[in-house]
Enzyme design. Structure first.
Site, PDB file in Angstrom:
ATOM      1  N   SER A  43       0.774  -1.246   0.000  1.00  0.00           N
ATOM      2  CA  SER A  43       0.000   0.000   0.000  1.00  0.00           C
ATOM      3  C   SER A  43       0.804   1.294   0.000  1.00  0.00           C
ATOM      4  O   SER A  43       0.423   2.255  -0.656  1.00  0.00           O
ATOM      5  CB  SER A  43      -0.953   0.012   1.191  1.00  0.00           C
ATOM      6  OG  SER A  43      -0.254  -0.217   2.385  1.00  0.00           O
ATOM      7  N   ASP A 235      -4.482   7.197  10.413  1.00  0.00           N
ATOM      8  CA  ASP A 235      -4.746   5.756  10.501  1.00  0.00           C
ATOM      9  C   ASP A 235      -3.563   5.011  11.117  1.00  0.00           C
ATOM     10  O   ASP A 235      -3.668   3.827  11.430  1.00  0.00           O
ATOM     11  CB  ASP A 235      -5.106   5.172   9.123  1.00  0.00           C
ATOM     12  CG  ASP A 235      -3.970   5.290   8.099  1.00  0.00           C
ATOM     13  OD1 ASP A 235      -2.854   5.701   8.461  1.00  0.00           O
ATOM     14  OD2 ASP A 235      -4.215   4.966   6.917  1.00  0.00           O
ATOM     15  N   HIS A 238      -0.299   4.373   7.249  1.00  0.00           N
ATOM     16  CA  HIS A 238       0.273   4.750   5.959  1.00  0.00           C
ATOM     17  C   HIS A 238       0.971   6.103   6.029  1.00  0.00           C
ATOM     18  O   HIS A 238       0.604   6.948   6.828  1.00  0.00           O
ATOM     19  CB  HIS A 238      -0.827   4.808   4.898  1.00  0.00           C
ATOM     20  CG  HIS A 238      -1.496   3.506   4.678  1.00  0.00           C
ATOM     21  ND1 HIS A 238      -2.797   3.261   5.029  1.00  0.00           N
ATOM     22  CD2 HIS A 238      -1.030   2.355   4.156  1.00  0.00           C
ATOM     23  CE1 HIS A 238      -3.107   2.010   4.724  1.00  0.00           C
ATOM     24  NE2 HIS A 238      -2.058   1.441   4.204  1.00  0.00           N
TER      25      HIS A 238
HETATM   26  C1  LIG Z   1       3.512   2.179   5.542  1.00  0.00           C
HETATM   27  O1  LIG Z   1       4.817   2.643   5.791  1.00  0.00           O
HETATM   28  C2  LIG Z   1       5.051   3.070   7.117  1.00  0.00           C
HETATM   29  C3  LIG Z   1       6.465   3.583   7.177  1.00  0.00           C
HETATM   30  O2  LIG Z   1       7.366   2.581   6.826  1.00  0.00           O
HETATM   31  C4  LIG Z   1       4.832   1.905   8.066  1.00  0.00           C
HETATM   32  O3  LIG Z   1       4.941   2.395   9.373  1.00  0.00           O
HETATM   33  C5  LIG Z   1       3.449   1.305   7.852  1.00  0.00           C
HETATM   34  O4  LIG Z   1       3.332   0.129   8.601  1.00  0.00           O
HETATM   35  C6  LIG Z   1       3.225   0.971   6.397  1.00  0.00           C
HETATM   36  N1  LIG Z   1       1.849   0.544   6.254  1.00  0.00           N
HETATM   37  C7  LIG Z   1       1.458  -0.555   5.602  1.00  0.00           C
HETATM   38  C8  LIG Z   1       0.039  -0.911   5.672  1.00  0.00           C
HETATM   39  O5  LIG Z   1       2.222  -1.264   4.979  1.00  0.00           O
END
Ligand SMILES: *[C@@H]1O[C@H](CO)[C@@H](O)[C@H](O)[C@H]1NC(C)=O
Ligand SMILES: *[C@@H]1O[C@H](CO)[C@@H](O)[C@H](O)[C@H]1NC(C)=O
Ligand SMILES: *[C@@H]1O[C@H](CO)[C@@H](O)[C@H](O)[C@H]1NC(C)=O
Length: 264
Positions: A43, A235, A238
């Site tokens: 994502s 959220d 992201h």
């Molecule tokens: C999106 O990237 C952020 C930073 O690396 C991370 O904290 C987060 O878990 C990621 N989200 C997803 C759903 O992969």
């Protein structure tokens, strides 16, 4: 005599001027000259910047603005002027927002062709050769080459979904190395540059295992940039729009630092 010369100059000037004015609006780059970048992962690569409650706020930061020099391969395999959300017709089951792709392309002053392939919530095993994500990605990259240009690098932001179980996190390094080798083999590019984004957090407790795997890939021409410290959406899941723009520029810097841009 001088009068006639003056008249000819005037005619030439007017001709040039009018044809110039006619051609001026938006000239897309010659497809044969573009550097093709594959965008894959989950994502955060697809882009959720500016998405709240399933709606994108439409805000595009300056760093991610479109330009006639930046093209995108659509889901229908057409090159078109790229704009965020780059994955809107690719990661179709989710609301897409701003990702790192446009800011990356804007940070490289050249003709760019982006091939978006990321799908939210996917694990590394789903990207192995033989699966639909892999086939689709390699197929799109090859299709993108049909009008010329050169595949220049793979940008990869994935791994959050592999932080949930110890087994998956422990297997990440071997799976990622296999994925890279397969992509290089299938594209006939044994040294295809790969830039990974090292996770800042994940969906499970094994973040450090996956991060360490990302940072220790034992293959040439594989580098990483660190997402640690970049701000997250409300959220908590992201990267924000601003963080995505920043990440895009980090990816561009990493690319320009480690890999000389091939000339046509
Ligand atoms: C999106 O990237 C952020 C930073 O690396 C991370 O904290 C987060 O878990 C990621 N989200 C997803 C759903 O992969
Ligand atoms: C999103 O939904 C939550 C819960 O329904 C609500 O409290 C919040 O105000 C919404 N946010 C926006 C930006 O619409
Ligand atoms: C979207 O969801 C449908 C139904 O669950 C699924 O078959 C399809 O593979 C999904 N597509 C993407 C791109 O996630």
């Amino acid at each position: 005599m001088p009068k006639r010369m003056l008249l000819s100059f005037l005619v030439i000037f007017l001709l040039l001027h009018s044809s110039h004015a006619k051609c001026r609006p938006r000239q897309l780059p010659n497809p044969a000259d573009k550097h093709i970048f594959i965008l894959a992962g989950q994502s955060n690569m697809s882009g959720r910047g500016g998405v709240r409650n399933g709606t994108w706020n439409g805000y595009i930061p300056l760093a991610s603005h479109p330009s006639p020099a930046i093209l995108r391969l659509s889901a229908a395999l057409q090159w078109e002027e790229a704009r965020e959300p780059l994955h809107a017709d690719i990661d179709i089951n989710k609301t897409c927002g701003v990702g790192p792709g446009m800011a990356f392309a804007g940070g490289i002053s050249d003709n760019i062709g982006l091939v978006p392939c990321a799908i939210g919530g996917t694990k590394i095993m789903q990207w192995q050769r033989g699966g639909p994500l892999y086939s689709n990605m390699v197929g799109r990259a090859r299709e993108g080459l049909k009008e010329g240009g050169a595949i220049t690098a793979l940008l990869w932001y994935q791994g959050e979904s592999d932080t949930i179980t110890a087994e998956e996190a422990d297997a990440y390094k071997a799976n990622m190395e296999k994925f890279i080798k397969d992509v290089r083999l299938d594209l006939g590019m044994p040294l295809l540059p790969v830039i990974q984004v090292a996770l800042a957090s994940g969906e499970g407790p094994y973040i450090e295992t996956v991060r360490e795997a990302q940072m220790s890939i034992a293959l040439p021409n594989v580098v990483w940039v660190d997402a640690k410290g970049l701000p997250l959406n409300e959220d908590n899941l992201h990267l924000t729009t601003g963080a995505q723009a920043q990440l895009g520029r980090m990816l561009a810097r990493a690319f320009l630092t480690h890999f000389p841009i091939p000339r046509f």
